[in-house]
Write a protein that holds these residues in place. Structure first.
Motif, short mmCIF file in Angstrom:
data_model
loop_
_atom_site.label_atom_id
_atom_site.label_comp_id
_atom_site.label_asym_id
_atom_site.label_seq_id
_atom_site.Cartn_x
_atom_site.Cartn_y
_atom_site.Cartn_z
N UNK A 165 0.87 -1.18 0.00
CA UNK A 165 0.00 0.00 0.00
C UNK A 165 0.90 1.23 0.00
N UNK A 166 1.62 1.45 -1.10
CA UNK A 166 2.58 2.54 -1.14
C UNK A 166 3.79 2.22 -0.30
N UNK A 167 4.60 3.26 0.02
CA UNK A 167 5.85 3.04 0.74
C UNK A 167 5.66 3.00 2.25
N UNK A 168 4.45 3.37 2.74
CA UNK A 168 4.27 3.54 4.18
C UNK A 168 3.29 2.55 4.79
N UNK A 169 2.85 1.55 4.02
CA UNK A 169 1.88 0.61 4.57
C UNK A 169 1.85 -0.67 3.74
N UNK A 178 3.60 2.48 12.96
CA UNK A 178 2.74 3.61 13.35
C UNK A 178 1.43 3.08 13.92
N UNK A 179 0.69 2.31 13.16
CA UNK A 179 -0.50 1.67 13.72
C UNK A 179 -0.98 0.54 12.81
N UNK A 180 -1.84 -0.31 13.37
CA UNK A 180 -2.43 -1.40 12.59
C UNK A 180 -3.94 -1.19 12.53
N UNK A 235 0.61 0.21 9.07
CA UNK A 235 1.16 1.49 8.63
C UNK A 235 2.45 1.76 9.39
N UNK A 236 3.47 2.23 8.66
CA UNK A 236 4.80 2.40 9.27
C UNK A 236 5.52 3.58 8.64
N UNK A 237 6.57 4.02 9.32
CA UNK A 237 7.42 5.09 8.80
C UNK A 237 8.40 4.46 7.81
N UNK A 238 8.34 4.84 6.53
CA UNK A 238 9.16 4.14 5.52
C UNK A 238 10.65 4.30 5.75
N UNK A 239 11.05 5.40 6.39
CA UNK A 239 12.48 5.65 6.58
C UNK A 239 13.00 4.90 7.81
N UNK A 240 12.17 4.78 8.85
CA UNK A 240 12.61 4.16 10.10
C UNK A 240 12.39 2.65 10.11
N UNK A 279 12.22 -2.83 5.95
CA UNK A 279 11.08 -3.46 5.29
C UNK A 279 11.24 -4.99 5.20
#
Lengths: 239, 344
Positions: free
Chosen positions: A9-13, A46-48, A58-63, A66
């Motif tokens: 779902x994109x780079x952040x999820x 970040x959250x589920x 959902x997550x921070x793509x940089x931190x 993957x």
């Protein structure tokens, strides 16, 4: 069991999908994986968001590492057992029909039943909360008896009141606030599934069970007053 | 306590910050600033952390005044003018709004979303951890409403801020296609449709708001119907309903939805996409995770570099300031408007 699919779902999820249908066993695996992810809280999380059949992470793509996240999810999902229905079962008081449930008679007529039979059928089922979504506290219920499953209204209403107990297709729901709706109104509960000033602000969670208790309109005022004062009004009962 | 008082504003002038995280499982949309780059710029200009809550303007500007003290403020984002008592402020500069003075934000001449930040932030009670206003759930903002004339926004102590500052960094000028990653439901579409998504021009329709941007363009056909059992939604998802006309889901999106999502706008390009006005043509380009994450890192680095690009405004060319510094002699008319007063 086949392995769940992991969908980007994109780079952040990403979404971990256990199936494509509404099924308590599938939903049970979603909730079991949700428990594991929340307990481990991998770096960058970040959250589920658990839904009927999948969980969106959902997550921070940089931190986030993957590849490590995918490895962790695959490991966690491999031997997962569906989460048993959690201990919480809620009893929700409902005034059926009349000004509280303006579609009760129409629904009864569609199915060749009396309004009393519809109330009987609706309030004797045990419902499963599959998803809180769409609006804060909107409660999507599975477990509606097929005898009263009713396709949605041709003309949605712009506004139905908070607490409306409704059915649409084979789904049932509780309105957390005044909202637009194309479902059929059977009744109304004084229970606020969501009250921002109350602790907890949200009463129910996905995976909880729920039963409805028909009450007389004479009890409405007292319960409504209690709910406005911050009482849950919904009671936790033993399964 | 100093208040920023609203004298007038457009109908969707709202408070926004990073968004309301952690409550999507209860159906609460995260909301948050449509363009986080611009939110960060406005905040950094007044010395705030980049995600601090600020006023978000959508197309239309507004008028404000300070009561009870002075306020240091800054505006960034869509091309809006900013003036204090009729004197235009230089772009990318923080300005001092003295008690009783009138602050005017013009309407957007380019882009859509602008942010007005106050030094120290607003002393507004967050709801579920955020100031962000969400229309459908009536959460956030002042009592769950957008801003309107007469509203008073209490400001934190120290709101008069420090010296006026200007930012050397400006919004990155990017003009290429909006980058997307395919999925989560790209398998609901034929390869021909995936090709159409990347090779066609779409137009932002007039139905574009904080919830989603409806696009018009070639019809995107589904390969196996468009009814799926609702699953999770994230910012930037491109969902395709039965009409075949895609909708890009934005910050005020629902938490779950039932249309197949063909692709997702990468996080680094979402702010740029949000600033595209109705009628603008847009193209999409599918990229892999590596490129998307590299772009996200670049954006994070850019925001982290903002405070370092601040410089004091050395020559604050207002007549008042010049006279106070006694920089000019008798041969120059010190009461004539300074060059910067007429600029922008």
């Amino acid at each position: 069991m086949t392995a769940p699919r992991i969908l980007p779902c994109g780079d952040s999820a990403l979404t971990v999908e256990f199936g494509q249908t509404i099924d308590p066993a599938i939903n049970g695996m979603v909730l079991a994986l949700d428990d594991i992810i929340r307990a481990r809280a991998p770096a960058g999380l970040i959250e589920t968001v658990p839904t009927y059949r999948s969980i969106t992470v959902q997550f921070d793509p940089v931190a986030t590492d993957y590849d490590a996240l995918i490895g962790f999810l695959n490991d966690a999902a491999r031997d997962i057992a569906p989460r048993e229905a959690v201990g919480r079962r809620w009893r929700v008081p409902v005034v059926y029909g009349g000004e509280y449930g303006s579609d009760l008679e129409e629904v009864a007529e569609i199915h060749g039943l009396t309004p009393h039979q519809v109330i009987e059928i609706h309030s004797s089922a045990v419902y499963r909360i599959y998803l809180i979504g769409f609006l804060p506290g909107f409660t999507y219920l599975g477990g509606l008896d097929k005898r009263i499953a009713t396709s949605r209204r041709l003309h949605p209403r712009a506004k139905i009141p908070s607490g409306t107990i409704m059915i649409g297709g084979e789904q049932a729901g509780i309105a957390p606030m005044d909202m637009p709706s194309g479902w059929h109104n059977l009744g109304r509960t004084p229970v606020r599934t969501y009250a921002p000033e109350r602790d907890p602000a949200f009463l129910f969670a996905a995976g909880d069970e729920l039963v409805f208790e028909p009450i007389d309109a004479s009890r409405w005022e007292a319960l409504e007053k209690a709910a406005l004062a911050g009482e849950p009004v919904a009671e936790e009962v033993r399964p | 306590m100093t208040d920023l008082v609203v004298k007038s504003c457009g109908p969707m002038t709202t408070l926004q910050d990073r968004g309301r995280l952690g409550y999507q499982r209860f159906g609460v949309s995260p909301s948050g600033a449509m363009d986080r780059r611009a939110l960060a710029m406005a905040n950094v200009l007044v010395g705030n952390p980049p995600d601090t809550g600020a006023i978000e303007f959508m197309n239309l500007g507004g008028a404000f005044t300070a009561e009870g003290g002075d306020l240091r403020v800054a505006l960034a984002g869509a091309g809006c003018s900013l003036s204090v008592d009729g004197t235009a402020a230089a772009p990318q500069t923080s300005v001092l709004l003295k008690e009783g003075q009138s602050l005017e934000v013009g309407h957007a001449r380019s882009g859509t979303f602008a942010y007005l930040a106050v030094a120290g932030g607003l002393a507004v009670e967050p709801q579920l951890g955020s100031l962000s206003f969400h229309l459908r759930s009536r959460l956030g903002g002042l009592n769950g409403t957008p801003l309107k004339a007469g509203d008073r926004l209490p400001c934190r102590a120290g709101a008069e801020g420090g010296e006026p500052m200007q930012l050397a960094l400006s919004l990155p000028e990017e003009t290429g296609p909006i980058r997307v990653m395919l999925g989560p439901q790209d398998d609901y579409f034929t390869p021909e449709t995936i090709r159409l998504l990347q090779e066609s021009e779409f137009t932002i329709s007039s139905q574009a708001d904080r919830m989603g941007f409806q696009l018009t363009g070639p019809r995107l056909e589904h390969a196996k119907g468009f009814n799926i059992v609702s699953d999770g939604i994230v910012d930037g998802h491109i969902q395709v309903p039965g009409s075949g006309q895609p909708i890009v889901l934005m910050r005020d999106r629902q938490t779950a939805g039932g249309y197949p999502k063909i692709a997702t706008v990468i996080s680094a390009d979402l702010g740029r996409f949000a600033q595209l006005r109705p009628g603008t043509a847009v193209r999409f380009k599918a990229v892999g995770r590596d490129e998307a994450v590299a772009a996200a890192r670049q954006l994070k680095d850019w925001i982290a570099a903002l405070p370092g690009s601040l410089t004091p405004v050395r020559f604050n060319l207002t007549t008042e300031h010049l006279l106070s510094r006694n920089l000019i002699g008798g041969m120059v008319n010190g009461l004539a408007p300074a060059a910067s007063d007429q600029a922008s």
